[in-house]
Motif scaffolding. Structure first.
Motif, short mmCIF file in Angstrom:
data_model
loop_
_atom_site.label_atom_id
_atom_site.label_comp_id
_atom_site.label_asym_id
_atom_site.label_seq_id
_atom_site.Cartn_x
_atom_site.Cartn_y
_atom_site.Cartn_z
N SER A 88 0.83 -1.21 0.00
CA SER A 88 0.00 0.00 0.00
C SER A 88 0.86 1.25 0.00
O SER A 88 1.94 1.28 0.59
N VAL A 89 0.36 2.28 -0.69
CA VAL A 89 1.02 3.57 -0.72
C VAL A 89 -0.04 4.65 -0.54
O VAL A 89 -1.23 4.41 -0.74
N TYR A 90 0.38 5.83 -0.14
CA TYR A 90 -0.55 6.95 -0.03
C TYR A 90 -0.84 7.53 -1.42
O TYR A 90 0.05 7.63 -2.26
N GLY A 91 -2.10 7.90 -1.63
CA GLY A 91 -2.50 8.48 -2.90
C GLY A 91 -3.66 7.73 -3.53
O GLY A 91 -3.94 6.57 -3.17
N LYS A 92 -4.35 8.38 -4.46
CA LYS A 92 -5.47 7.77 -5.15
C LYS A 92 -4.99 6.99 -6.37
O LYS A 92 -4.06 7.41 -7.06
N ALA A 93 -5.65 5.88 -6.64
CA ALA A 93 -5.27 5.04 -7.77
C ALA A 93 -5.34 5.81 -9.08
O ALA A 93 -4.46 5.69 -9.93
N VAL A 94 -6.38 6.60 -9.25
CA VAL A 94 -6.55 7.32 -10.51
C VAL A 94 -5.42 8.32 -10.73
O VAL A 94 -5.01 8.57 -11.88
N ASP A 95 -4.88 8.88 -9.63
CA ASP A 95 -3.77 9.82 -9.76
C ASP A 95 -2.47 9.08 -10.08
O ASP A 95 -1.63 9.58 -10.84
N ILE A 96 -2.28 7.89 -9.51
CA ILE A 96 -1.08 7.09 -9.78
C ILE A 96 -1.07 6.63 -11.23
O ILE A 96 -0.04 6.63 -11.91
N ILE A 97 -2.26 6.24 -11.72
CA ILE A 97 -2.36 5.80 -13.12
C ILE A 97 -2.08 6.96 -14.07
O ILE A 97 -1.41 6.78 -15.09
N GLY A 98 -2.58 8.12 -13.76
CA GLY A 98 -2.29 9.33 -14.53
C GLY A 98 -2.60 9.20 -16.01
O GLY A 98 -3.73 8.91 -16.40
N ASP A 99 -1.57 9.36 -16.85
CA ASP A 99 -1.76 9.33 -18.30
C ASP A 99 -1.85 7.92 -18.87
O ASP A 99 -1.92 7.75 -20.10
N ASN A 100 -1.85 6.92 -18.01
CA ASN A 100 -1.90 5.52 -18.47
C ASN A 100 -3.31 4.93 -18.37
O ASN A 100 -3.47 3.71 -18.28
N LYS A 101 -4.32 5.78 -18.41
CA LYS A 101 -5.70 5.33 -18.25
C LYS A 101 -6.12 4.33 -19.31
O LYS A 101 -6.96 3.46 -19.07
N ASN A 102 -5.55 4.43 -20.50
CA ASN A 102 -5.92 3.51 -21.59
C ASN A 102 -5.44 2.09 -21.32
O ASN A 102 -5.89 1.16 -21.99
N LYS A 103 -4.55 1.91 -20.33
CA LYS A 103 -4.03 0.57 -20.03
C LYS A 103 -4.80 -0.11 -18.90
O LYS A 103 -4.53 -1.27 -18.57
N PHE A 104 -5.72 0.62 -18.29
CA PHE A 104 -6.49 0.08 -17.16
C PHE A 104 -7.99 0.24 -17.42
O PHE A 104 -8.41 1.09 -18.20
N VAL A 105 -8.77 -0.59 -16.73
CA VAL A 105 -10.22 -0.47 -16.80
C VAL A 105 -10.76 -0.54 -15.38
O VAL A 105 -10.31 -1.36 -14.56
#
Length: 233
Positions: free
Chosen positions: A170-187
């Motif tokens: 676990s790390v601090y921060g929101k998943a969507v912020d960690i993913i950032g510009d890589n949204k096309n690689k996740f669903v």
């Protein structure tokens, strides 16, 4: 260096594809190293002896072990989801049978040079994307992890839990912020849960199966989005 195997029981087809791939080395800044096999048994024996490939052009019709059988062994038995597969065949109707093997392309013989060129461009895009990184901070130290190592991310209040091939942390921060510009690689399959698309090997309307054999529930509100995203693969 990108190691490529061409597997077809027609040696002339193998040599032609190898010739064209070698020709692309002149056009693009990639070091392609192609070689060929005339049966699935040959490449299977080579792989179990330690020979690895980044990409395999794989014919489907063989007199003994066929391409889909080898593909399933590579994925299910050897647990190899890094090697990408491009199926080649004179028969078009294989789409549903090939879903679990997750090829990046399906080419119908005879294969034109321009078709192969387009296919290689698709692979190079995939290669660059799969070698990308996610960045996160742990104990005030910045870290990077290859996207292909991440199965899924799960937000829990102020923290995000990484589920990777080898560990969970676990790390601090929101998943969507960690993913950032890589949204096309996740669903997003449920609130706060983001799955790496390249690790999905099976999907129903209510759940997905990942490469580590874990099953995750798809919330009702995300089912249409997940279906649409996977239909693009």
């Amino acid at each position: 260096m990108i190691k490529i195997a061409v597997v077809d029981d027609d040696e002339l087809i193998c040599k032609e594809i190898v010739r064209l791939i070698s020709k692309f080395n002149v056009c693009y800044d990639f070091d392609f190293r192609p070689e060929y096999y005339c049966s699935c048994e040959e490449i299977y024996n080579s792989i179990i002896k330690g020979c690895n490939y980044d990409l395999i052009f794989l014919d489907i019709e063989f007199p003994e072990m066929n391409g889909t059988e080898f593909g399933k062994m590579l994925r299910m038995k050897m647990k190899n989801y890094d090697t990408q597969i491009i199926f080649i065949s004179a028969v078009k109707d294989y789409a549903m049978e090939l879903f679990k093997i997750r090829p990046i392309e399906f080419l119908v013989k005879p294969i034109a040079e321009e078709t192969l060129r387009s296919c290689m461009l698709t692979y190079m895009t995939h290669f660059e994307n799969s070698n990308g990184f996610l960045e996160y901070t742990l104990e005030n130290i910045k870290h990077r992890i290859r996207i292909r190592e991440v199965l899924y991310l799960e937000s829990n209040r102020k923290k995000t839990e990484f589920h990777t091939r080898s560990s969970t942390f676990s790390v601090y921060g929101k998943a969507v912020d960690i993913i950032g510009d890589n949204k096309n690689k996740f669903v997003c399959i449920s609130r706060g849960v983001y799955v790496n698309i390249q690790h999905i090997i099976e999907a129903t309307t209510k759940e997905i199966l990942l490469t580590d054999n874990s099953r995750l529930y798809i919330s009702r509100g995300c089912q249409d989005t997940v279906r649409d995203r996977l239909s693009e693969i």
